[in-house]
Design an enzyme around this catalytic site. Structure first.
Site, PDB file in Angstrom:
ATOM      1  N   ASP A  98      42.947  36.369  38.375  1.00 41.81           N
ATOM      2  CA  ASP A  98      44.234  36.088  37.717  1.00 41.81           C
ATOM      3  C   ASP A  98      45.186  37.269  37.808  1.00 41.81           C
ATOM      4  O   ASP A  98      45.732  37.720  36.794  1.00 41.81           O
ATOM      5  CB  ASP A  98      43.996  35.695  36.249  1.00 41.81           C
ATOM      6  CG  ASP A  98      43.060  34.503  36.119  1.00 41.81           C
ATOM      7  OD1 ASP A  98      41.876  34.656  36.458  1.00 41.81           O
ATOM      8  OD2 ASP A  98      43.508  33.425  35.696  1.00 41.81           O
ATOM      9  N   ASP A 134      43.777  32.354  41.068  1.00 45.28           N
ATOM     10  CA  ASP A 134      45.109  32.651  40.551  1.00 45.28           C
ATOM     11  C   ASP A 134      45.639  33.943  41.166  1.00 45.28           C
ATOM     12  O   ASP A 134      45.481  35.021  40.603  1.00 45.28           O
ATOM     13  CB  ASP A 134      45.145  32.705  39.016  1.00 45.28           C
ATOM     14  CG  ASP A 134      45.042  31.310  38.401  1.00 45.28           C
ATOM     15  OD1 ASP A 134      44.975  30.326  39.159  1.00 45.28           O
ATOM     16  OD2 ASP A 134      45.045  31.224  37.165  1.00 45.28           O
ATOM     17  N   TYR A 171      50.902  33.611  41.179  1.00 49.59           N
ATOM     18  CA  TYR A 171      51.682  33.012  40.077  1.00 49.59           C
ATOM     19  C   TYR A 171      53.114  32.688  40.505  1.00 49.59           C
ATOM     20  O   TYR A 171      54.027  32.664  39.687  1.00 49.59           O
ATOM     21  CB  TYR A 171      51.670  33.904  38.825  1.00 49.59           C
ATOM     22  CG  TYR A 171      50.341  33.891  38.112  1.00 49.59           C
ATOM     23  CD1 TYR A 171      49.265  34.611  38.614  1.00 49.59           C
ATOM     24  CD2 TYR A 171      50.153  33.134  36.963  1.00 49.59           C
ATOM     25  CE1 TYR A 171      48.028  34.592  37.984  1.00 49.59           C
ATOM     26  CE2 TYR A 171      48.914  33.108  36.328  1.00 49.59           C
ATOM     27  CZ  TYR A 171      47.858  33.837  36.841  1.00 49.59           C
ATOM     28  OH  TYR A 171      46.640  33.801  36.224  1.00 49.59           O
ATOM     29  N   ASN A 228      43.963  27.327  39.281  1.00 54.15           N
ATOM     30  CA  ASN A 228      44.963  26.291  39.001  1.00 54.15           C
ATOM     31  C   ASN A 228      46.358  26.696  39.482  1.00 54.15           C
ATOM     32  O   ASN A 228      47.164  25.840  39.824  1.00 54.15           O
ATOM     33  CB  ASN A 228      44.995  25.945  37.510  1.00 54.15           C
ATOM     34  CG  ASN A 228      45.138  27.154  36.620  1.00 54.15           C
ATOM     35  OD1 ASN A 228      44.318  28.081  36.705  1.00 54.15           O
ATOM     36  ND2 ASN A 228      46.145  27.180  35.778  1.00 54.15           N
ATOM     37  N   HIS A 229      46.647  28.005  39.546  1.00 57.03           N
ATOM     38  CA  HIS A 229      47.968  28.419  40.039  1.00 57.03           C
ATOM     39  C   HIS A 229      48.082  28.336  41.561  1.00 57.03           C
ATOM     40  O   HIS A 229      49.109  28.689  42.127  1.00 57.03           O
ATOM     41  CB  HIS A 229      48.302  29.828  39.544  1.00 57.03           C
ATOM     42  CG  HIS A 229      48.629  29.855  38.076  1.00 57.03           C
ATOM     43  ND1 HIS A 229      49.870  29.512  37.584  1.00 57.03           N
ATOM     44  CD2 HIS A 229      47.854  30.126  36.995  1.00 57.03           C
ATOM     45  CE1 HIS A 229      49.853  29.601  36.256  1.00 57.03           C
ATOM     46  NE2 HIS A 229      48.646  29.973  35.877  1.00 57.03           N
ATOM     47  N   HIS A 250      36.663  29.299  39.273  1.00 56.48           N
ATOM     48  CA  HIS A 250      37.805  29.783  38.484  1.00 56.48           C
ATOM     49  C   HIS A 250      37.627  29.533  36.979  1.00 56.48           C
ATOM     50  O   HIS A 250      37.870  30.407  36.158  1.00 56.48           O
ATOM     51  CB  HIS A 250      39.099  29.128  38.977  1.00 56.48           C
ATOM     52  CG  HIS A 250      40.324  29.650  38.304  1.00 56.48           C
ATOM     53  ND1 HIS A 250      40.714  30.975  38.396  1.00 56.48           N
ATOM     54  CD2 HIS A 250      41.233  29.059  37.499  1.00 56.48           C
ATOM     55  CE1 HIS A 250      41.815  31.150  37.681  1.00 56.48           C
ATOM     56  NE2 HIS A 250      42.151  30.016  37.129  1.00 56.48           N
ATOM     57  N   HIS A 281      42.125  29.553  23.836  1.00 52.75           N
ATOM     58  CA  HIS A 281      42.846  28.954  24.956  1.00 52.75           C
ATOM     59  C   HIS A 281      41.858  28.569  26.063  1.00 52.75           C
ATOM     60  O   HIS A 281      40.937  29.326  26.347  1.00 52.75           O
ATOM     61  CB  HIS A 281      43.864  29.966  25.475  1.00 52.75           C
ATOM     62  CG  HIS A 281      45.061  29.326  26.090  1.00 52.75           C
ATOM     63  ND1 HIS A 281      45.958  28.564  25.375  1.00 52.75           N
ATOM     64  CD2 HIS A 281      45.502  29.315  27.369  1.00 52.75           C
ATOM     65  CE1 HIS A 281      46.905  28.132  26.179  1.00 52.75           C
ATOM     66  NE2 HIS A 281      46.659  28.563  27.399  1.00 52.75           N
ATOM     67  N   HIS A 282      42.072  27.430  26.675  1.00 53.51           N
ATOM     68  CA  HIS A 282      41.184  26.934  27.748  1.00 53.51           C
ATOM     69  C   HIS A 282      39.773  26.641  27.256  1.00 53.51           C
ATOM     70  O   HIS A 282      38.847  26.522  28.070  1.00 53.51           O
ATOM     71  CB  HIS A 282      41.084  27.931  28.914  1.00 53.51           C
ATOM     72  CG  HIS A 282      42.374  28.231  29.604  1.00 53.51           C
ATOM     73  ND1 HIS A 282      43.273  27.264  29.958  1.00 53.51           N
ATOM     74  CD2 HIS A 282      42.906  29.406  30.019  1.00 53.51           C
ATOM     75  CE1 HIS A 282      44.311  27.836  30.555  1.00 53.51           C
ATOM     76  NE2 HIS A 282      44.109  29.131  30.598  1.00 53.51           N
ATOM     77  N   HIS A 290      40.477  32.563  34.972  1.00 51.70           N
ATOM     78  CA  HIS A 290      41.194  31.549  34.180  1.00 51.70           C
ATOM     79  C   HIS A 290      41.559  32.015  32.776  1.00 51.70           C
ATOM     80  O   HIS A 290      42.708  31.917  32.368  1.00 51.70           O
ATOM     81  CB  HIS A 290      40.380  30.257  34.122  1.00 51.70           C
ATOM     82  CG  HIS A 290      41.189  29.043  33.763  1.00 51.70           C
ATOM     83  ND1 HIS A 290      42.446  28.808  34.276  1.00 51.70           N
ATOM     84  CD2 HIS A 290      40.926  27.988  32.952  1.00 51.70           C
ATOM     85  CE1 HIS A 290      42.899  27.658  33.792  1.00 51.70           C
ATOM     86  NE2 HIS A 290      42.013  27.148  32.977  1.00 51.70           N
ATOM     87  N   HIS A 329      42.467  34.730  30.286  1.00 52.57           N
ATOM     88  CA  HIS A 329      43.040  36.053  30.521  1.00 52.57           C
ATOM     89  C   HIS A 329      42.471  37.067  29.541  1.00 52.57           C
ATOM     90  O   HIS A 329      43.136  37.527  28.605  1.00 52.57           O
ATOM     91  CB  HIS A 329      44.561  35.997  30.436  1.00 52.57           C
ATOM     92  CG  HIS A 329      45.158  35.090  31.466  1.00 52.57           C
ATOM     93  ND1 HIS A 329      46.442  34.615  31.424  1.00 52.57           N
ATOM     94  CD2 HIS A 329      44.608  34.551  32.590  1.00 52.57           C
ATOM     95  CE1 HIS A 329      46.659  33.841  32.459  1.00 52.57           C
ATOM     96  NE2 HIS A 329      45.569  33.780  33.178  1.00 52.57           N
TER      97      HIS A 329
END
Ligand SMILES: *[C@@H]1O[C@H](CO)[C@@H](O)[C@H](O)[C@H]1NC(C)=O
Ligand SMILES: *[C@@H]1O[C@H](CO)[C@@H](O)[C@H](O)[C@H]1NC(C)=O
Ligand SMILES: *[C@@H]1O[C@H](CO)[C@@H](O)[C@H](O)[C@H]1NC(C)=O
Ligand SMILES: *[C@@H]1O[C@H](CO)[C@@H](O)[C@H](O)[C@H]1NC(C)=O
Length: 469
Positions: free
Chosen positions: A168, A197, A200, A234-235, A319, A328-329, A356, A358
């Protein structure tokens, strides 16, 4: 440097030691007390030094290499020429070789809404000697550019090798700190396992693909000299039907090639490689993975192909993490975990690296594979055949850190901290590997978390285990 910073390092080491003692004594894991700034990191502006274009007309830029075949003696060399096709040839030679060899690249361009890419060159060279320094040149005439890399040693059970771990990353000032910190780490990573990632660019209006170009120039200083092994995040999806962009992963797959065919995969997003004493399986959580899908069928065979006598260290890169305890996530990786965790345990995977989220987190060796809808056995339990799950999505991108955590810390979590940083996996031999995580705010040799990993296949009998988990 100064005795003051020595003192700081000693203090940090002492704290790490205390934390280590605590891990031994308590059942629950560590939530680090370290406090950092909470500002959202800014992307570096377009005129930053890290984005500078090499001088000369149409000079190759965004040079990057990755492993090119299954065994490790191949490399894919990629670069972009901005305004014209330019030379499509790589000249390369080994350190002790006499003559330069030539290899031809393939070339492609792509469009994304109203963006048109430069000329993207990919050159596969797969007949290199193991454990050798190679030089390579691209471009032509006065403006040609020269780089070098080392091939890994031939796969073998006790071949030491050091992998860097970055996820990321993005292109903020913090991204630059993470990369610089990795480069300065005295542990000297020889290849990067990149956990997805990349640029971005999709955070910009119309997914401004110029930000893919700037990212390529930013990381060139590392990835032109050592291979980065790519995992898709995902990015990388870049699926924007509103503007007519309906081909998922278009910028990523045009720009970053992987040696997927060499492992019998049909998709550049999932594949495997051997490198030194490691067997690395890269999975894609954004491609279909249900029963009967190509990824499922490939993976099923893949685990049977691993020969732990040749490559003792079995690792998975994906990821989206299976185990982490940030809010988150949370549980985004759950469907994939339900499908594949049992295979990881059965195959005695040593470690699973994910991005994924952060932040940083390391799990204990746990599994959660006993549940069958009616038996109620749905809690993770300690399992010596299970991998350690390491989440390292803390490269420094513009979305910032995730600081909200599940409370109390779940028992599967050994250590967690939302700070930007990178990891290093130092494989010593078939039984021992040392993993460390460095946060950006510390000196380059300070390990904020570390653990000895004992190989799941070759580990010594239990009674001789002292520090390792
Ligand atoms: C693409 O479209 C956007 C929005 O209309 C515009 O701002 C930009 O200048 C265009 N870029 C090119 C290369 O035409
Ligand atoms: C990025 O890091 C490098 C190496 O530490 C430094 O030379 C450069 O000035 C930094 N650039 C920015 C924009 O922070
Ligand atoms: C596994 O690798 C070892 C060492 O390279 C080799 O001797 C052995 O034949 C391999 N086993 C299989 C089943 O291929
Ligand atoms: C493997 O490496 C570990 C850690 O460096 C060391 O303690 C151990 O003796 C090594 N094993 C062998 C067989 O050399």
């Amino acid at each position: 440097m100064s005795s003051r910073s020595d003192l700081t390092i000693m203090r940090v080491c002492f704290i790490i030691f205390l934390l280590g003692v605590l891990v031994e004594l308590c059942d629950g894991g560590i939530t680090s007390e370290y406090v950092r700034g909470s500002d959202l990191p800014d992307d570096m502006p377009l005129d930053s030094d890290v984005f500078k274009v090499s001088p000369g007309p149409n000079t190759p830029q965004q040079v990057h290499i990755t492993q090119g075949n299954h065994e490790g003696n191949g490399v894919i060399i990629s670069w972009v020429t901005p305004s014209a096709p330019g030379s499509n040839t790589v000249r390369y030679w080994s350190e002790n070789g006499k003559s330069k060899k030539l290899a031809e690249a393939t070339m492609n361009t792509y469009r994304f809404f109203n963006y048109t890419s430069g000329y993207i060159h990919h050159c596969l060279i797969d007949d290199l000697e193991f454990d050798m320094k190679y030089y390579y040149e691209i471009g032509s005439g006065k403006w040609q550019r020269r780089f070098w890399f080392f091939t890994p040693p031939k796969p073998g059970p006790d071949v030491p090798y050091t992998f860097g771990l970055i996820g990321d990353l993005g292109q903020t000032y913090d991204s630059n700190r993470t990369l610089s910190h990795y480069e300065m780490n005295p542990g000297k990573g020889q290849a990067v396992l990149f956990l997805g990632d990349l640029s971005y660019a999709d955070r910009y209006p119309l997914h401004d693909n110029n930000r893919w170009d700037t990212w390529g120039r930013f990381v060139e200083r590392s990835v032109a000299y050592q291979p980065w092994i790519w995992t898709a995040g995902n990015h990388e999806i870049d699926f924007v039907p509103d503007i007519g962009e309906t081909e998922p992963f278009k910028p990523f797959t045009n720009r970053y090639h992987t040696p997927y065919k060499a492992s019998g995969s049909i998709s550049p997003l999932w594949y495997s490689i051997k490198r030194a004493s490691a067997y690395i399986i890269v999975m894609s959580c954004y491609s279909s993975y249900g029963v009967y899908t190509p990824q499922y069928k490939w993976l099923q065979k893949e685990f049977q192909r691993v020969n732990r006598t040749e490559t003792p260290w079995l690792m998975v890169l994906v990821h989206c993490p299976f185990y982490h305890s940030y809010v988150h996530h949370y549980m985004e990786g759950e469907t994939m975990r339900v499908m594949y965790e049992q295979w990881f345990v059965k195959s005695k995977v040593d470690v699973v690296f994910a991005g994924h989220v952060h932040a940083y987190e390391r799990s204990k060796r746990v599994s959660n594979i006993a549940y069958n809808l009616v038996n109620g056995l749905c809690e993770p339990i300690s399992d010596e055949s299970a991998p350690v799950y390491i989440t390292i999505g803390d490269g420094g991108n513009s979305e910032g850190l995730l600081t909200d955590m599940m409370q109390p810390q779940p028992s599967f979590s050994a250590f967690r901290e939302p700070s930007f940083g990178h990891g290093l996996l130092d494989i010593k031999n078939r039984t021992h590997a040392y993993f460390s995580w460095n946060r950006n705010q510390d000196g380059s040799s300070v390990e904020a978390d570390s653990v000895w990993l004992l190989n799941r296949f070759w580990r010594a009998p239990k009674k001789t285990m002292v520090v390792a988990s």
